[in-house]
Design an enzyme around this catalytic site. Structure first.
Site, PDB file in Angstrom:
ATOM      1  NE  ARG A  16      42.937  37.643  46.011  1.00 49.10           N
ATOM      2  CZ  ARG A  16      42.212  38.699  45.659  1.00 49.10           C
ATOM      3  NH1 ARG A  16      41.130  39.012  46.361  1.00 49.10           N
ATOM      4  NH2 ARG A  16      42.559  39.456  44.637  1.00 49.10           N
ATOM      5  N   GLY A  17      38.959  33.505  47.586  1.00 49.05           N
ATOM      6  CA  GLY A  17      37.608  33.684  47.063  1.00 49.05           C
ATOM      7  C   GLY A  17      36.993  32.422  46.478  1.00 49.05           C
ATOM      8  CB  ILE A  18      34.623  32.003  43.631  1.00 49.31           C
ATOM      9  CG1 ILE A  18      33.622  33.028  44.181  1.00 49.31           C
ATOM     10  CG2 ILE A  18      33.873  30.851  42.970  1.00 49.31           C
ATOM     11  CD1 ILE A  18      32.781  33.740  43.106  1.00 49.31           C
ATOM     12  CG  ASN A  84      37.581  31.713  40.152  1.00 50.27           C
ATOM     13  OD1 ASN A  84      36.449  31.975  40.535  1.00 50.27           O
ATOM     14  ND2 ASN A  84      38.666  32.149  40.790  1.00 50.27           N
ATOM     15  CE1 TYR A 150      33.601  41.757  37.408  1.00 56.15           C
ATOM     16  CE2 TYR A 150      31.281  42.130  37.915  1.00 56.15           C
ATOM     17  CZ  TYR A 150      32.394  41.305  37.906  1.00 56.15           C
ATOM     18  OH  TYR A 150      32.291  40.013  38.398  1.00 56.15           O
ATOM     19  CE  LYS A 154      33.471  38.640  35.549  1.00 59.36           C
ATOM     20  NZ  LYS A 154      34.187  37.357  35.512  1.00 59.36           N
ATOM     21  N   GLY A 181      25.215  36.141  41.539  1.00 60.90           N
ATOM     22  CA  GLY A 181      24.973  37.456  42.119  1.00 60.90           C
ATOM     23  C   GLY A 181      26.109  37.727  43.104  1.00 60.90           C
ATOM     24  CG  ASP A 184      30.993  36.948  52.504  1.00 64.29           C
ATOM     25  OD1 ASP A 184      31.650  38.008  52.387  1.00 64.29           O
ATOM     26  OD2 ASP A 184      30.685  36.458  53.607  1.00 64.29           O
TER      27      ASP A 184
HETATM   28  N1  LIG Z   1      32.383  38.090  44.305  1.00 65.34           N
HETATM   29  C1  LIG Z   1      31.301  38.311  43.566  1.00 65.34           C
HETATM   30  O1  LIG Z   1      30.342  38.954  44.023  1.00 65.34           O
HETATM   31  C2  LIG Z   1      31.209  37.759  42.152  1.00 65.34           C
HETATM   32  C3  LIG Z   1      29.943  37.757  41.537  1.00 65.34           C
HETATM   33  C4  LIG Z   1      29.833  37.290  40.229  1.00 65.34           C
HETATM   34  C5  LIG Z   1      30.957  36.815  39.574  1.00 65.34           C
HETATM   35  N2  LIG Z   1      32.173  36.833  40.205  1.00 65.34           N
HETATM   36  C6  LIG Z   1      33.328  36.340  39.441  1.00 65.34           C
HETATM   37  O2  LIG Z   1      33.861  35.195  40.089  1.00 65.34           O
HETATM   38  C7  LIG Z   1      35.272  35.117  39.877  1.00 65.34           C
HETATM   39  C8  LIG Z   1      35.994  35.014  41.215  1.00 65.34           C
HETATM   40  O3  LIG Z   1      35.671  36.177  41.970  1.00 65.34           O
HETATM   41  P1  LIG Z   1      36.011  36.344  43.525  1.00 65.34           P
HETATM   42  O4  LIG Z   1      34.830  36.963  44.145  1.00 65.34           O
HETATM   43  O5  LIG Z   1      36.567  35.086  44.082  1.00 65.34           O
HETATM   44  O6  LIG Z   1      37.141  37.458  43.417  1.00 65.34           O
HETATM   45  P2  LIG Z   1      38.414  37.787  44.335  1.00 65.34           P
HETATM   46  O7  LIG Z   1      38.156  37.352  45.718  1.00 65.34           O
HETATM   47  O8  LIG Z   1      38.746  39.201  44.066  1.00 65.34           O
HETATM   48  O9  LIG Z   1      39.539  36.835  43.679  1.00 65.34           O
HETATM   49  C9  LIG Z   1      39.909  37.046  42.348  1.00 65.34           C
HETATM   50  C10 LIG Z   1      40.941  36.015  41.974  1.00 65.34           C
HETATM   51  O10 LIG Z   1      41.314  36.228  40.595  1.00 65.34           O
HETATM   52  C11 LIG Z   1      42.727  36.328  40.544  1.00 65.34           C
HETATM   53  N3  LIG Z   1      43.165  37.135  39.396  1.00 65.34           N
HETATM   54  C12 LIG Z   1      42.855  38.424  39.113  1.00 65.34           C
HETATM   55  N4  LIG Z   1      43.480  38.797  37.984  1.00 65.34           N
HETATM   56  C13 LIG Z   1      44.201  37.724  37.550  1.00 65.34           C
HETATM   57  C14 LIG Z   1      45.058  37.479  36.459  1.00 65.34           C
HETATM   58  N5  LIG Z   1      45.322  38.433  35.546  1.00 65.34           N
HETATM   59  N6  LIG Z   1      45.619  36.243  36.323  1.00 65.34           N
HETATM   60  C15 LIG Z   1      45.372  35.284  37.224  1.00 65.34           C
HETATM   61  N7  LIG Z   1      44.598  35.447  38.320  1.00 65.34           N
HETATM   62  C16 LIG Z   1      44.013  36.662  38.463  1.00 65.34           C
HETATM   63  C17 LIG Z   1      43.120  36.957  41.868  1.00 65.34           C
HETATM   64  O11 LIG Z   1      44.504  36.781  42.094  1.00 65.34           O
HETATM   65  P3  LIG Z   1      45.359  37.761  43.073  1.00 65.34           P
HETATM   66  O12 LIG Z   1      45.182  37.227  44.467  1.00 65.34           O
HETATM   67  O13 LIG Z   1      46.746  37.657  42.539  1.00 65.34           O
HETATM   68  O14 LIG Z   1      44.781  39.149  42.912  1.00 65.34           O
HETATM   69  C18 LIG Z   1      42.229  36.148  42.784  1.00 65.34           C
HETATM   70  O15 LIG Z   1      42.769  34.878  43.005  1.00 65.34           O
HETATM   71  C19 LIG Z   1      35.628  36.382  39.091  1.00 65.34           C
HETATM   72  O16 LIG Z   1      35.688  36.083  37.710  1.00 65.34           O
HETATM   73  C20 LIG Z   1      34.474  37.333  39.381  1.00 65.34           C
HETATM   74  O17 LIG Z   1      34.316  38.316  38.381  1.00 65.34           O
HETATM   75  C21 LIG Z   1      32.314  37.279  41.474  1.00 65.34           C
END
Ligand SMILES: NC(=O)c1ccc[n+]([C@@H]2O[C@H](COP(=O)([O-])OP(=O)(O)OC[C@H]3O[C@@H](n4cnc5c(N)ncnc54)[C@H](OP(=O)(O)O)[C@@H]3O)[C@@H](O)[C@H]2O)c1
Length: 247
Positions: A16-18, A84, A150, A154, A181, A184
């Site tokens: 999911r997500g990024i 990721n 968090y 990071k 930043g 979505d």
């Molecule tokens: N969204 C933002 O605003 C934002 C901004 C800056 C940086 N980021 C960074 O970008 C990355 C992706 O974020 P996102 O927004 O796509 O988040 P997200 O939608 O919450 O998705 C997080 C993903 O990480 C997986 N995950 C979490 N813990 C894990 C583990 N222990 N082992 C393997 N997979 C794990 C989740 O798996 P499950 O489905 O099993 O939970 C999910 O696939 C993250 O590192 C986040 O910190 C995000």
């Protein structure tokens, strides 16, 4: 890494997500094989139903060091590692609703990343160097009290990224740090700011890989904060210090 066409990549948190956006962008860029990793492989079913073939499912929890080592031993053809996976509890440091939040964030966002780096560096080296992408955040560079624990995790991911870039230089592995930043996704849902689509982040990262950059700020908020930090880091810190946890 100036050629993504034909490469073999691994994306953690690909369900999911990024992470999912990375899989789609890599398909578009002509990657030969994409290992899509998820803690629960069933969460990859929809992605595989639509894009199976070049996308192969991998079960992987990055906090499980033994599992990470086992998977690294299996994916011997890996050339591009996209770290990721991450978690965010969106809380402050003084009185968090979940007292284990800070430790859990460090366990995933720092120690999980370290597990991946240590296990997969030799694989990338054996395949000519390749590249590693680490998803940090703009909060790696300036802490937001509303997400203080968090931010700290990071910042640790950013520090690791800098150090590992030095350690991996000799084997020719390119290391790219990513500092978005608000994006979505499910994680971004709690943030009441303008958010960038995950596909924009994935595209910016793949473009940066092809041009050989070391740091990428993939969205307007990150770019603005980055420029402001370069101009006056203390002023930015004073501004973000006002963003306190909800009472
Ligand atoms: N969204 C933002 O605003 C934002 C901004 C800056 C940086 N980021 C960074 O970008 C990355 C992706 O974020 P996102 O927004 O796509 O988040 P997200 O939608 O919450 O998705 C997080 C993903 O990480 C997986 N995950 C979490 N813990 C894990 C583990 N222990 N082992 C393997 N997979 C794990 C989740 O798996 P499950 O489905 O099993 O939970 C999910 O696939 C993250 O590192 C986040 O910190 C995000």
């Amino acid at each position: 890494m100036n050629e993504l066409n034909g490469t073999t990549a691994l994306v953690t948190g690909a369900n999911r997500g990024i992470g999912k956006a990375f899989v789609l962008a890599l398909l578009q860029a002509g990657a030969a094989k994409i290992y899509a990793a998820a803690r629960n492989p069933e969460t990859l079913d929809a992605l595989l139903a639509e894009h199976g073939g070049r996308v192969l499912p991998i079960t992987l929890d990055i906090t499980d060091r033994e599992q990470v080592a086992t998977v690294a031993g299996q994916l011997t053809d890996l050339e591009l590692l996209i770290n990721n996976a991450g978690i965010a509890h969106f809380d402050g440091l003084l009185a968090p609703k979940n007292p284990d939040a800070a430790r859990a964030e460090m366990e995933t966002n720092y120690f999980g990343l370290l597990n991946m780096v240590q296990a997969f560096a030799p694989v990338l080296g054996a395949n000519g160097g390749g590249a590693m992408v680490n998803l940090a955040s703009i909060v790696s560079h300036v802490s937001f009290p509303a997400l203080g624990s968090y931010s700290a995790s990071k910042a640790a991911a950013h520090s690791l990224t800098q150090a590992i870039r030095g350690e991996l230089r000799a084997q020719g592995t390119h290391v790219l740090g990513v500092y978005p930043g608000p994006v979505d996704t499910d994680m971004g849902a709690a943030v009441k700011m303008e958010k960038t689509p995950p596909a924009v982040v994935a595209k910016a990262v793949l473009d940066a890989l092809e041009t050989g950059e070391e740091d990428v700020y993939p969205d307007p908020t990150a770019q603005h904060l980055h420029q402001s930090l370069l101009a006056d880091a203390k002023a930015v810190e004073r501004e973000t210090a006002q963003m306190l946890p909800a009472a």
